[in-house]
Design a protein around this motif. Structure first.
Motif, PDB file in Angstrom:
ATOM      1  N   ALA A   1       9.965  42.472 -18.704  1.00 35.80           N
ATOM      2  CA  ALA A   1       9.025  41.948 -19.700  1.00 35.80           C
ATOM      3  C   ALA A   1       9.743  41.252 -20.844  1.00 35.80           C
ATOM      4  O   ALA A   1       9.114  40.613 -21.677  1.00 35.80           O
ATOM      5  CB  ALA A   1       8.161  43.085 -20.239  1.00 35.80           C
TER       6      ALA A   1
ATOM      7  N   ALA B   1       4.276  35.480 -24.578  1.00 37.43           N
ATOM      8  CA  ALA B   1       2.906  35.986 -24.435  1.00 37.43           C
ATOM      9  C   ALA B   1       2.038  35.070 -23.571  1.00 37.43           C
ATOM     10  O   ALA B   1       1.016  35.494 -23.052  1.00 37.43           O
ATOM     11  CB  ALA B   1       2.269  36.165 -25.804  1.00 37.43           C
TER      12      ALA B   1
ATOM     13  N   ARG C   1       3.727  36.195 -19.634  1.00 37.91           N
ATOM     14  CA  ARG C   1       3.644  37.495 -18.967  1.00 37.91           C
ATOM     15  C   ARG C   1       2.782  38.438 -19.802  1.00 37.91           C
ATOM     16  O   ARG C   1       2.746  38.382 -21.004  1.00 37.91           O
ATOM     17  CB  ARG C   1       5.049  38.101 -18.770  1.00 37.91           C
ATOM     18  CG  ARG C   1       5.859  38.316 -20.042  1.00 37.91           C
ATOM     19  CD  ARG C   1       5.774  39.709 -20.565  1.00 37.91           C
ATOM     20  NE  ARG C   1       6.566  39.871 -21.783  1.00 37.91           N
ATOM     21  CZ  ARG C   1       6.096  39.663 -22.992  1.00 37.91           C
ATOM     22  NH1 ARG C   1       4.855  39.249 -23.175  1.00 37.91           N
ATOM     23  NH2 ARG C   1       6.855  39.860 -24.063  1.00 37.91           N
TER      24      ARG C   1
ATOM     25  N   VAL D   1       1.687  42.626 -20.176  1.00 37.39           N
ATOM     26  CA  VAL D   1       2.271  43.929 -19.905  1.00 37.39           C
ATOM     27  C   VAL D   1       1.240  45.027 -20.168  1.00 37.39           C
ATOM     28  O   VAL D   1       0.626  45.076 -21.224  1.00 37.39           O
ATOM     29  CB  VAL D   1       3.504  44.181 -20.805  1.00 37.39           C
ATOM     30  CG1 VAL D   1       4.174  45.488 -20.423  1.00 37.39           C
ATOM     31  CG2 VAL D   1       4.487  43.031 -20.709  1.00 37.39           C
TER      32      VAL D   1
ATOM     33  N   PRO E   1       1.023  48.835 -20.887  1.00 30.64           N
ATOM     34  CA  PRO E   1       1.872  49.997 -21.180  1.00 30.64           C
ATOM     35  C   PRO E   1       1.343  51.250 -20.488  1.00 30.64           C
ATOM     36  O   PRO E   1       0.200  51.281 -20.033  1.00 30.64           O
ATOM     37  CB  PRO E   1       1.767  50.132 -22.701  1.00 30.64           C
ATOM     38  CG  PRO E   1       0.461  49.509 -23.051  1.00 30.64           C
ATOM     39  CD  PRO E   1       0.185  48.460 -22.014  1.00 30.64           C
TER      40      PRO E   1
ATOM     41  N   PRO F   1       2.600  46.495 -27.421  1.00 26.94           N
ATOM     42  CA  PRO F   1       1.521  45.600 -26.987  1.00 26.94           C
ATOM     43  C   PRO F   1       1.306  44.420 -27.937  1.00 26.94           C
ATOM     44  O   PRO F   1       1.020  43.311 -27.475  1.00 26.94           O
ATOM     45  CB  PRO F   1       0.299  46.518 -26.960  1.00 26.94           C
ATOM     46  CG  PRO F   1       0.862  47.865 -26.703  1.00 26.94           C
ATOM     47  CD  PRO F   1       2.174  47.900 -27.418  1.00 26.94           C
TER      48      PRO F   1
ATOM     49  N   ARG G   1       3.566  42.909 -29.620  1.00 27.65           N
ATOM     50  CA  ARG G   1       4.638  41.963 -29.311  1.00 27.65           C
ATOM     51  C   ARG G   1       4.342  41.237 -27.997  1.00 27.65           C
ATOM     52  O   ARG G   1       4.544  40.036 -27.885  1.00 27.65           O
ATOM     53  CB  ARG G   1       5.977  42.698 -29.236  1.00 27.65           C
ATOM     54  CG  ARG G   1       7.182  41.769 -29.293  1.00 27.65           C
ATOM     55  CD  ARG G   1       8.490  42.540 -29.342  1.00 27.65           C
ATOM     56  NE  ARG G   1       8.628  43.342 -30.546  1.00 27.65           N
ATOM     57  CZ  ARG G   1       8.786  44.657 -30.538  1.00 27.65           C
ATOM     58  NH1 ARG G   1       8.827  45.319 -29.407  1.00 27.65           N
ATOM     59  NH2 ARG G   1       8.925  45.312 -31.669  1.00 27.65           N
ATOM     60  N   HIS G   2       3.810  41.973 -27.045  1.00 26.88           N
ATOM     61  CA  HIS G   2       3.465  41.350 -25.762  1.00 26.88           C
ATOM     62  C   HIS G   2       2.371  40.306 -25.913  1.00 26.88           C
ATOM     63  O   HIS G   2       2.215  39.446 -25.068  1.00 26.88           O
ATOM     64  CB  HIS G   2       3.016  42.418 -24.754  1.00 26.88           C
ATOM     65  CG  HIS G   2       4.118  43.353 -24.369  1.00 26.88           C
ATOM     66  ND1 HIS G   2       3.909  44.665 -24.067  1.00 26.88           N
ATOM     67  CD2 HIS G   2       5.441  43.148 -24.260  1.00 26.88           C
ATOM     68  CE1 HIS G   2       5.062  45.239 -23.784  1.00 26.88           C
ATOM     69  NE2 HIS G   2       6.012  44.328 -23.897  1.00 26.88           N
ATOM     70  N   LEU G   3       1.598  40.410 -26.985  1.00 24.60           N
ATOM     71  CA  LEU G   3       0.556  39.419 -27.235  1.00 24.60           C
ATOM     72  C   LEU G   3       1.048  38.323 -28.181  1.00 24.60           C
ATOM     73  O   LEU G   3       0.264  37.556 -28.723  1.00 24.60           O
ATOM     74  CB  LEU G   3      -0.686  40.098 -27.808  1.00 24.60           C
ATOM     75  CG  LEU G   3      -1.467  40.935 -26.776  1.00 24.60           C
ATOM     76  CD1 LEU G   3      -2.497  41.809 -27.449  1.00 24.60           C
ATOM     77  CD2 LEU G   3      -2.124  40.034 -25.742  1.00 24.60           C
ATOM     78  N   GLY G   4       2.362  38.291 -28.416  1.00 26.18           N
ATOM     79  CA  GLY G   4       2.937  37.172 -29.138  1.00 26.18           C
ATOM     80  C   GLY G   4       3.143  37.397 -30.629  1.00 26.18           C
ATOM     81  O   GLY G   4       3.520  36.474 -31.337  1.00 26.18           O
TER      82      GLY G   4
END
Lengths: 287, 361
Positions: free
Chosen positions: A69, A95, A98, A100, A102, B249, B251-254
């Protein structure tokens, strides 16, 4: 409209062609404190396939997923996402490429379910694909069967419902690479199957899907390839029928197993061999 | 399956959203109306009563929209005593309410508040230090600047000490707040020990929290901090929503989480400093206001941040009016009043949080 992340324009990602490498870890070494959680782990996932990561507790599955990731800076080796080193992407760029899921879904404030799923659309704010927002949210909620409680606060849901809402958020992000950490852990039989069918559908639509699973039967039935993670490295990778051998699984899990094909479908079934306890199989865990 | 039994009204997400937005606009309009009425009432009510008509006439006159000037005493009371105080109450209240909402968002914890976690105390140390050391190199902004520095150091300290694994537990946060407040109290005590009598009375005013010394220069002294903080805060609303999912999460969304965190801590320190620099420690406004609004309109920060600023302004304007009039001709300290009302609320909140979590473990 000004995007969440300012006026900076971002290049929209190009779809990875079917069969192309969507993400790849090569000889990755990750340290937690002084202990190497991953050491020389290599795995790649291609557009259009479902890759299942299996292995015993503490083997490094989640860490490998986090590495794929782009969450971790490996001490050695490299991670590439969409043909570029993971560290070279900014958070907003990643973003778009990819999504993710959790292992545990948490929320500090009681947002309603529909709002939580809509958060998955945040990366696209200010881009042309913002127009898909409503459709993406509706589709993700329908696929995960959470539309029935769209207005309920997330905090009022059961564990299984929360897990599906979290998955809906990840699906709504509509990225070409999906990384799911134990999406079936809190789910009942029906919803476990549902989630893996969704994975298959996404793969058929050209996405690359990596999913960490504990249930070897699910992995065998739904994954194109499985990676067996053991002691911080990928011990074996390939189609389930080739990888799932009684010897390898028995050694990795320290529990004797029997593997035989399903009488109708031929999919390998893995069943613990309950005649012995496995106490006589030595631990290979690097302490 | 329960899915099939839910009423069809809940299956669509768009109507839910639209009605929510309508309710938000209504709530905001209500708060704004309440603020205007309270401000006008506060400008007229006091030892020297000025009828509402006269207040309006004088306001119109000064802004060149007709009206007429009042007699000299009334004009002076209105413009030199009442109005700066009302404006200050609005600024301080808005800053505290907004700082509370931001802080709860960035800590991911609904019990975070500048007063509770000790940031107000830290800012007060800076302000008291400025008084006792007789610092004046920044003119009227000196006390604000010192308060900002004190608040900033404290909020960074609390943040660093109370977090583990990307989360802030309630107990750790509150205990850290107690420790920080105790240390800040000791520092203030030390300053008091070295202060002369005039400085001591000034410091006492700090600790009780009051708007009694409001003047236009004081308004000007906090205006930049408050306006800057209030203007910038709403820009972070969507990212704060995402932060509720947790750092990973988000961070995963930018969201660039580290950068967001630093920016928000600066804004919180700025707003708290603005408030503390002129009013001393007025606690619980930043706790109660966002909570009530969250109950009324959900946790979305796009409404919560401006709403909390507005709500804070309403509460403090009302609070200051009460502080001036309840025990007239004497004046209750504002900070004492807000603590009297706010502490039981905080207590109830603690009980509720504990019940929900099934203990503090």
């Amino acid at each position: 409209m000004i995007g969440v992340f300012g006026r900076r324009t971002r290049e929209l990602p190009e779809a990875v062609p079917h069969g192309g490498l969507a993400a790849e870890a090569d000889g990755v070494r990750v340290l937690r404190g002084r202990r190497a959680v991953l050491d020389g782990a290599s795995v790649g996932v291609r557009a259009g396939e479902v890759l299942a990561l299996v292995g015993p507790n503490g083997a490094g599955k989640s860490t490998l997923l986090a590495a794929l990731a782009g969450d971790l800076a490996p001490a050695a080796g490299s991670v590439r996402i969409g043909g570029r080193a993971a560290g070279e992407w900014s958070a907003p760029e990643l973003a778009l490429r990819r999504a993710v899921l959790p292992q545990t879904a948490e929320l500090s404030f009681p947002f309603p379910v529909a709002e939580v799923v809509r958060m998955g659309r945040a990366p696209w704010a200010g881009t042309v694909r913002e127009a898909e927002d409503a459709a993406a949210v509706a589709e993700a909620m329908a696929a995960t069967e959470v539309a029935g409680f769209a207005a309920r606060p997330f905090s009022a849901l059961s564990g299984g419902e929360r897990a599906r809402v979290a998955l809906a958020r990840v699906l709504a992000q509509r990225t070409g690479l999906l990384l799911l950490d134990e999406p079936t852990a809190a789910l009942d039989l029906r919803h476990q199957e549902l989630v893996l069918r969704i994975c298959r559908e996404r793969a058929a639509a050209g996405d690359a899907v990596v999913v960490v699973l504990h249930d070897l039967g699910l992995a065998a039935a739904y994954a194109d390839r499985v990676g067996v993670v053991h002691g911080g490295t990928v011990a074996a990778a390939g189609p389930p029928a080739e990888v799932f051998g009684a010897e390898l699984l028995g050694r990795v899990y320290r529990q004797p197993v029997e593997v035989f094909p399903h009488p109708r479908t031929g999919v390998p079934l893995v069943v613990p061999d309950r005649r012995t306890t496995g106490a006589d199989i030595p631990s290979k865990h690097p302490a | 399956m329960t899915l099939l039994q839910d009423p069809p009204a809940h299956t669509g997400t768009e109507p839910v959203r639209a009605s929510r937005r309508g309710r938000g606009a209504l709530l905001a309009a209500g708060l704004l109306a309440a603020l205007l009425l309270l401000a006008l009432a506060s400008a007229g009510i006091g030892a020297y009563r000025i009828p509402l008509g006269d207040v309006l006439a004088s306001l119109q006159h000064r802004t060149g929209l007709g009206g007429h000037p009042l007699d000299r005493t009334a004009e002076s009371v209105l413009w030199n005593i009442r109005l700066p105080r009302v404006v200050l109450a609005v600024l301080v209240g808005a800053s505290l309410g907004c700082a509370g909402a931001l802080m709860q968002g960035v800590f991911g914890n609904p019990l975070a508040e500048p007063g509770v976690i000790g940031v107000s105390s830290g800012a007060a140390v800076g302000a008291v230090g400025a008084i006792v050391l007789g610092a004046g190199f920044l003119g009227t902004w000196t006390v604000s600047a010192f308060a900002f520095a004190g608040g900033l150091v404290t909020v960074v300290l609390v943040y660093a000490m109370s977090r583990s694994g990307g989360r802030t537990e309630v107990v750790t946060l509150i205990l850290t707040g107690i420790a920080v407040t105790a240390f800040a109290g000791a520092l203030i005590g030390l300053f008091v020990f070295f202060a002369d009598n005039a400085q001591i009375s000034q410091i006492t005013f700090w600790q009780l929290g009051s708007l009694a010394q409001a003047t236009w220069p004081k308004v000007l002294a906090v205006l930049p901090c408050a306006v800057l903080g209030l203007a910038v805060a709403p820009l972070y609303a969507r990212r704060l929503d995402l932060l509720a999912l947790g750092e990973g999460p988000a961070r995963h969304l930018g969201v660039e989480v580290e950068r967001l965190r630093v920016a928000l801590i600066l804004v919180v320190a700025l707003l708290t400093a603005a408030a503390v620099a002129v009013s001393g420690i007025v606690s619980f406004v930043g706790l109660v206001v966002p909570h009530v609004l969250r109950m009324a309109h959900g946790p979305g920060h796009r409404f919560l941040i401006p709403g909390s600023a507005l709500g804070g302004a309403v509460v403090l304007t009302a609070g200051d009016l009460a502080a001036r009039t309840l025990a007239a001709p004497a004046e209750l300290p504002l900070g004492v009043l807000t603590a009297l009302v706010g502490s039981p609320f905080f207590f109830w909140l603690l009980r509720r949080t504990r019940r929900k979590q099934g203990g503090w473990a």
